[in-house]
Structures are given as C-alpha cells and as structure tokens.
Design a protein around this motif. Structure first.
Motif, PDB file in Angstrom:
ATOM      1  N   ALA A   1     -21.708  -4.865  19.015  1.00  0.00           N
ATOM      2  CA  ALA A   1     -22.473  -4.010  18.109  1.00  0.00           C
ATOM      3  C   ALA A   1     -22.460  -2.563  18.576  1.00  0.00           C
ATOM      4  O   ALA A   1     -22.534  -1.641  17.766  1.00  0.00           O
ATOM      5  CB  ALA A   1     -23.917  -4.501  17.993  1.00  0.00           C
ATOM      6  N   ARG A   2     -22.364  -2.360  19.893  1.00  0.00           N
ATOM      7  CA  ARG A   2     -22.417  -1.017  20.453  1.00  0.00           C
ATOM      8  C   ARG A   2     -21.103  -0.269  20.302  1.00  0.00           C
ATOM      9  O   ARG A   2     -21.088   0.934  20.034  1.00  0.00           O
ATOM     10  CB  ARG A   2     -22.811  -1.079  21.933  1.00  0.00           C
ATOM     11  N   GLN A   3     -19.985  -0.952  20.515  1.00  0.00           N
ATOM     12  CA  GLN A   3     -18.690  -0.295  20.415  1.00  0.00           C
ATOM     13  C   GLN A   3     -17.627  -1.310  20.000  1.00  0.00           C
ATOM     14  O   GLN A   3     -17.824  -2.513  20.136  1.00  0.00           O
ATOM     15  CB  GLN A   3     -18.311   0.387  21.725  1.00  0.00           C
ATOM     16  N   TRP A   4     -16.518  -0.823  19.508  1.00  0.00           N
ATOM     17  CA  TRP A   4     -15.515  -1.726  18.942  1.00  0.00           C
ATOM     18  C   TRP A   4     -14.117  -1.111  19.023  1.00  0.00           C
ATOM     19  O   TRP A   4     -13.958   0.095  19.208  1.00  0.00           O
ATOM     20  CB  TRP A   4     -15.844  -2.030  17.475  1.00  0.00           C
ATOM     21  N   GLU A   5     -13.122  -1.972  18.906  1.00  0.00           N
ATOM     22  CA  GLU A   5     -11.725  -1.573  18.781  1.00  0.00           C
ATOM     23  C   GLU A   5     -11.103  -2.398  17.665  1.00  0.00           C
ATOM     24  O   GLU A   5     -11.477  -3.545  17.445  1.00  0.00           O
ATOM     25  CB  GLU A   5     -10.947  -1.811  20.085  1.00  0.00           C
ATOM     26  N   ALA A   6     -10.162  -1.807  16.963  1.00  0.00           N
ATOM     27  CA  ALA A   6      -9.468  -2.523  15.888  1.00  0.00           C
ATOM     28  C   ALA A   6      -8.060  -1.969  15.746  1.00  0.00           C
ATOM     29  O   ALA A   6      -7.805  -0.800  16.050  1.00  0.00           O
ATOM     30  CB  ALA A   6     -10.220  -2.390  14.572  1.00  0.00           C
ATOM     31  N   GLU A   7      -7.167  -2.829  15.303  1.00  0.00           N
ATOM     32  CA  GLU A   7      -5.783  -2.415  15.068  1.00  0.00           C
ATOM     33  C   GLU A   7      -5.350  -2.876  13.681  1.00  0.00           C
ATOM     34  O   GLU A   7      -5.613  -4.008  13.281  1.00  0.00           O
ATOM     35  CB  GLU A   7      -4.857  -2.990  16.137  1.00  0.00           C
ATOM     36  N   PHE A   8      -4.708  -1.974  12.959  1.00  0.00           N
ATOM     37  CA  PHE A   8      -4.244  -2.262  11.608  1.00  0.00           C
ATOM     38  C   PHE A   8      -2.742  -2.006  11.527  1.00  0.00           C
ATOM     39  O   PHE A   8      -2.247  -1.035  12.097  1.00  0.00           O
ATOM     40  CB  PHE A   8      -4.960  -1.367  10.590  1.00  0.00           C
ATOM     41  N   THR A   9      -2.053  -2.869  10.824  1.00  0.00           N
ATOM     42  CA  THR A   9      -0.632  -2.619  10.595  1.00  0.00           C
ATOM     43  C   THR A   9      -0.490  -1.525   9.542  1.00  0.00           C
ATOM     44  O   THR A   9      -1.427  -1.232   8.790  1.00  0.00           O
ATOM     45  CB  THR A   9       0.080  -3.889  10.099  1.00  0.00           C
ATOM     46  N   GLY A  10       0.701  -0.952   9.493  1.00  0.00           N
ATOM     47  CA  GLY A  10       0.958   0.049   8.474  1.00  0.00           C
ATOM     48  C   GLY A  10       0.775  -0.517   7.082  1.00  0.00           C
ATOM     49  O   GLY A  10       0.250   0.159   6.183  1.00  0.00           O
ATOM     50  N   GLU A  11       1.182  -1.777   6.891  1.00  0.00           N
ATOM     51  CA  GLU A  11       1.053  -2.408   5.587  1.00  0.00           C
ATOM     52  C   GLU A  11      -0.410  -2.607   5.209  1.00  0.00           C
ATOM     53  O   GLU A  11      -0.793  -2.412   4.049  1.00  0.00           O
ATOM     54  CB  GLU A  11       1.783  -3.749   5.577  1.00  0.00           C
ATOM     55  N   GLU A  12      -1.243  -2.986   6.175  1.00  0.00           N
ATOM     56  CA  GLU A  12      -2.676  -3.128   5.900  1.00  0.00           C
ATOM     57  C   GLU A  12      -3.282  -1.796   5.460  1.00  0.00           C
ATOM     58  O   GLU A  12      -4.090  -1.742   4.526  1.00  0.00           O
ATOM     59  CB  GLU A  12      -3.408  -3.636   7.147  1.00  0.00           C
ATOM     60  N   MET A  13      -2.868  -0.732   6.125  1.00  0.00           N
ATOM     61  CA  MET A  13      -3.379   0.588   5.768  1.00  0.00           C
ATOM     62  C   MET A  13      -2.907   0.995   4.376  1.00  0.00           C
ATOM     63  O   MET A  13      -3.688   1.516   3.569  1.00  0.00           O
ATOM     64  CB  MET A  13      -2.931   1.625   6.806  1.00  0.00           C
ATOM     65  N   LEU A  14      -1.643   0.729   4.065  1.00  0.00           N
ATOM     66  CA  LEU A  14      -1.121   1.075   2.741  1.00  0.00           C
ATOM     67  C   LEU A  14      -1.838   0.313   1.636  1.00  0.00           C
ATOM     68  O   LEU A  14      -2.148   0.872   0.578  1.00  0.00           O
ATOM     69  CB  LEU A  14       0.383   0.799   2.684  1.00  0.00           C
ATOM     70  N   GLN A  15      -2.107  -0.959   1.863  1.00  0.00           N
ATOM     71  CA  GLN A  15      -2.806  -1.758   0.870  1.00  0.00           C
ATOM     72  C   GLN A  15      -4.225  -1.238   0.659  1.00  0.00           C
ATOM     73  O   GLN A  15      -4.730  -1.205  -0.470  1.00  0.00           O
ATOM     74  CB  GLN A  15      -2.849  -3.230   1.291  1.00  0.00           C
ATOM     75  N   ALA A  16      -4.874  -0.825   1.738  1.00  0.00           N
ATOM     76  CA  ALA A  16      -6.214  -0.263   1.627  1.00  0.00           C
ATOM     77  C   ALA A  16      -6.188   1.032   0.819  1.00  0.00           C
ATOM     78  O   ALA A  16      -7.039   1.265  -0.046  1.00  0.00           O
ATOM     79  CB  ALA A  16      -6.809  -0.015   3.005  1.00  0.00           C
ATOM     80  N   LEU A  17      -5.207   1.872   1.074  1.00  0.00           N
ATOM     81  CA  LEU A  17      -5.080   3.133   0.347  1.00  0.00           C
ATOM     82  C   LEU A  17      -4.827   2.887  -1.135  1.00  0.00           C
ATOM     83  O   LEU A  17      -5.399   3.559  -2.000  1.00  0.00           O
ATOM     84  CB  LEU A  17      -3.956   3.983   0.952  1.00  0.00           C
TER      85      LEU A  17
ATOM     86  N   GLY B   1      -6.918   3.776  -4.796  1.00  0.00           N
ATOM     87  CA  GLY B   1      -6.265   4.567  -5.836  1.00  0.00           C
ATOM     88  C   GLY B   1      -5.309   5.613  -5.305  1.00  0.00           C
ATOM     89  O   GLY B   1      -4.832   6.471  -6.056  1.00  0.00           O
ATOM     90  N   ILE B   2      -5.028   5.571  -3.996  1.00  0.00           N
ATOM     91  CA  ILE B   2      -4.091   6.524  -3.384  1.00  0.00           C
ATOM     92  C   ILE B   2      -2.723   5.850  -3.299  1.00  0.00           C
ATOM     93  O   ILE B   2      -2.475   4.997  -2.440  1.00  0.00           O
ATOM     94  CB  ILE B   2      -4.576   6.940  -1.975  1.00  0.00           C
ATOM     95  N   LYS B   3      -1.833   6.225  -4.193  1.00  0.00           N
ATOM     96  CA  LYS B   3      -0.544   5.536  -4.307  1.00  0.00           C
ATOM     97  C   LYS B   3       0.640   6.385  -3.876  1.00  0.00           C
ATOM     98  O   LYS B   3       1.768   5.895  -3.803  1.00  0.00           O
ATOM     99  CB  LYS B   3      -0.352   5.065  -5.751  1.00  0.00           C
ATOM    100  N   GLU B   4       0.388   7.672  -3.595  1.00  0.00           N
ATOM    101  CA  GLU B   4       1.495   8.551  -3.240  1.00  0.00           C
ATOM    102  C   GLU B   4       1.926   8.428  -1.786  1.00  0.00           C
ATOM    103  O   GLU B   4       2.968   8.944  -1.393  1.00  0.00           O
ATOM    104  CB  GLU B   4       1.151  10.010  -3.553  1.00  0.00           C
ATOM    105  N   ILE B   5       1.118   7.739  -0.960  1.00  0.00           N
ATOM    106  CA  ILE B   5       1.495   7.504   0.438  1.00  0.00           C
ATOM    107  C   ILE B   5       2.206   6.155   0.519  1.00  0.00           C
ATOM    108  O   ILE B   5       1.604   5.119   0.242  1.00  0.00           O
ATOM    109  CB  ILE B   5       0.265   7.529   1.362  1.00  0.00           C
ATOM    110  N   ASN B   6       3.470   6.165   0.877  1.00  0.00           N
ATOM    111  CA  ASN B   6       4.275   4.948   0.917  1.00  0.00           C
ATOM    112  C   ASN B   6       4.605   4.492   2.325  1.00  0.00           C
ATOM    113  O   ASN B   6       5.146   3.401   2.519  1.00  0.00           O
ATOM    114  CB  ASN B   6       5.571   5.154   0.128  1.00  0.00           C
ATOM    115  N   GLU B   7       4.283   5.325   3.293  1.00  0.00           N
ATOM    116  CA  GLU B   7       4.542   4.987   4.697  1.00  0.00           C
ATOM    117  C   GLU B   7       3.571   5.779   5.563  1.00  0.00           C
ATOM    118  O   GLU B   7       3.293   6.948   5.285  1.00  0.00           O
ATOM    119  CB  GLU B   7       5.991   5.332   5.065  1.00  0.00           C
ATOM    120  N   ILE B   8       3.037   5.130   6.581  1.00  0.00           N
ATOM    121  CA  ILE B   8       2.105   5.815   7.477  1.00  0.00           C
ATOM    122  C   ILE B   8       2.911   6.499   8.581  1.00  0.00           C
ATOM    123  O   ILE B   8       3.481   5.851   9.456  1.00  0.00           O
ATOM    124  CB  ILE B   8       1.081   4.841   8.093  1.00  0.00           C
ATOM    125  N   GLU B   9       2.954   7.821   8.502  1.00  0.00           N
ATOM    126  CA  GLU B   9       3.709   8.588   9.487  1.00  0.00           C
ATOM    127  C   GLU B   9       2.806   9.189  10.561  1.00  0.00           C
ATOM    128  O   GLU B   9       3.202   9.329  11.716  1.00  0.00           O
ATOM    129  CB  GLU B   9       4.480   9.702   8.786  1.00  0.00           C
TER     130      GLU B   9
END
Length: 333
Positions: free
Chosen positions: A208-224, A228-236
């Motif tokens: 609860a006090r602190q955390w770490e997380a890792e997301f793949t590029g694909e997970e980030m793109l799907q979230a975007l 409604g953000i569709k113009e980003i096709n790759e996380i650079e």
C-alpha cells in the motif's frame, strides 16, 4: 407508495446543528482536526433524494440490486450500509476509522441517489463495485454494526447545503490530492478537496505504501486506444510531464505527446498502476517500468490515514473534517 412519499418528504429541508469541524485548504494553516468554526449558528440544509421513500423514523428506503443473487431487495439505507462498510474496510480496524468510513459511505449513497441512475433497471443503487461501493454482507460483525449505529444518519455537507463527493482511497503515499489533480475531475466545484499530509499508520502493508509495475508496449498501446488516442502506434519514449502540488503526475509525455495520467491509470488498471504519485518511470527492454507511492487516486480520505488518526485518538468527525475542507458532519435522521 413511492410517489406519495415523494410529495410528503421530497421538499423536506433538514437543518441540524454542527457536529464536526472543517479544515483550511492550505496545509500550513490547517486547524486542529475537528475544530469547530466560530459561527456555530450557521445551519446546514440537506435535501434527501426526492425519488426515495422514507421510513417513519426518517431513514430512506433503497431498492438495491444484489449482483451475486441477481435480485432486487428493498432495505433501509442503514441496513445497506452494513454490507458497504464491511466491504470497504476490514471489520477489525479501529472503531473511529470504521465510523469515519461509515460517514463517507452514507454520504456517497445519498449523492449517488441524488445525481445518478443505477444501470440496473428499477434499482436506486446496487452492490456492483463498478457503479457504487464494495459490498460484503458476510463481513458484518458487531463492530461494523456498532460503527453504523453510532453514526446513524450522519453525513458530510459542504457550503451548508450540498452533498460533496465523499472520495476515499487506500493510501495517499504521504500526501492527499485535490480532485482535479488525482481524478482529472471536471465536474465543477470540488473545493472541499485539498492537499494535506496523509497521516497513514505504520501498520499499512508495504504494497500500500509503495509499488512497482511493468507494462509491455502493447499493453500501453491498448490503454491509449481505450482513451481514444490512436495516433501513437509504437512506444518510443515515456517520461513524467506535469506534476501538481501533491507531487502527483497529471500528464505523462509519450513520444512527446501529453497524456492525462489519472485517465491512463484507469486504462492500464488501477490495481497495477496504483497511483500517479510516481517516483520512477523509464523504458526498459521495450517495456515501461513504473515505480510509485500510495494506492489509489489520493483524493479525500486515505483509509490507512483514518486508521492512523484513530490510533492517535482522533474521533470519526475529526478524521473526516481533517481530510476535507469546509465541510460539516450533519445528522439528518
């Protein structure tokens, strides 16, 4: 029956003497939690939701859709609140923390019934956490019953007439946030939220006090894309953009484009990206690595803060009046 009750009680204004205090918006000017304002004669007027039937003792009656049982049940608000309190806070927590949570939960129910419609036809509210609050009737014990009984009819009021949004979260990471910062709230006046020390208990678990997380590029793109953000096709590239008074990020820069951080947190999953109070953010082997403090949006009352304040001897009224500014605790039935 409901229609006649509306006529009888819909226009009823309930004026009750001040029970709790308020806190100033500036952290360095905060009064003692629960301090009573000088003008005690300033009465609040809270209107109960007109669509609700009212018991003879003044308690609203709710049509509650029970998700697990897939059925509608009628119960008074205080009975419904038992399951909510048990769902939102552990039943062995300090009594004053439980009572503070009960006050906020009761306020939430009335605010929901005043402004929103349940997605379940014919229901005033439900046990669906996606639209309302957590609910666990199996967790109700004597302490839960005591907390609800001792706060019966108590809610928060703002500006002597409004029901505020009774926001709460697990852990602030040390500092709470204003609504527009932690929630990207754009619904008008939320001046009752403030930036102040979280006062969390040392008993709070590490996750609860602190955390770490890792997301793949694909997970980030799907979230975007979900945002409604569709113009980003790759996380650079990704970095923290703007931050606000509590230290929380309000935007992230992804490929140089500004993305709202609270909205991205929800899109990625709020149990994985646990807060926007980021202490680390980088690209690593094509993945996005995040580190942060706290658990939740940071607005209103941190539950582990309520635990800590209760441990130090503060009352429920003092607790909620510390985390929200210019509010009063009112007993309206």
């Amino acid at each position: 029956m409901r229609k006649s009750a509306n006529k009888k009680f819909g226009a009823l204004l309930l004026a009750i003497m001040l029970l709790g205090g308020c806190a100033s918006g500036e952290k360095e000017k905060l009064p003692t939690p629960g301090q009573t304002p000088q003008n005690e004669s300033n009465m609040a007027e809270i209107r109960l939701p007109e669509k609700l039937e009212i018991n003879a003792d003044g308690t609203p009656i709710l049509s509650v859709y029970q998700v697990d049982e897939e059925e509608m049940r009628e119960m008074d608000l205080e009975t419904y609140l038992l399951g909510v309190l048990a769902g939102e806070m552990k039943n062995d927590w300090p009594m004053e923390a439980l009572k503070a949570q009960a006050i906020l939960a009761r306020t939430f129910v009335l605010k929901f019934c005043t402004e929103k419609e349940s997605k379940y036809t014919g229901a005033d509210i439900s046990t669906d956490i996606e639209e309302a609050q957590a609910y666990d009737a199996t967790g109700v014990n004597e302490r839960i019953e005591q907390a609800v009984k001792e706060t019966r009819g108590m809610i928060l009021s703002y500006n002597n007439k409004e029901l505020p949004y009774a926001w709460f979260h697990a852990h602030s990471g040390g500092m709470t946030a204003r609504a527009e910062e932690g929630l990207n709230y754009k619904g008008g006046d939320a001046g009752y939220t403030q930036v102040t020390e979280g006062k969390e208990s040392d008993q709070a678990p590490e996750e609860a006090r602190q955390w770490e997380a890792e997301f793949t590029g694909e997970e980030m793109l799907q979230a975007l894309k979900g945002m409604g953000i569709k113009e980003i096709n790759e996380i650079e590239s990704i970095e923290i953009g703007e931050t606000r008074e509590s230290g929380r990020a309000t935007t992230l820069l992804i490929n140089g484009q500004s993305v709202n951080a609270p909205d991205l947190r929800i899109a990625l999953g709020s149990s994985k990206m646990r807060s926007t109070l980021l202490t680390g953010l980088k690209m690593q082997d094509g993945n996005i690595h995040m580190e942060g403090k706290g658990y939740g949006h940071g607005v209103g009352m941190p539950q582990w803060g309520a635990y800590g304040m209760a441990e130090s001897g503060k009352t429920a009224e003092e607790i909620v009046s510390y985390y929200f500014r210019e509010v009063k605790v009112e007993k309206i039935w």
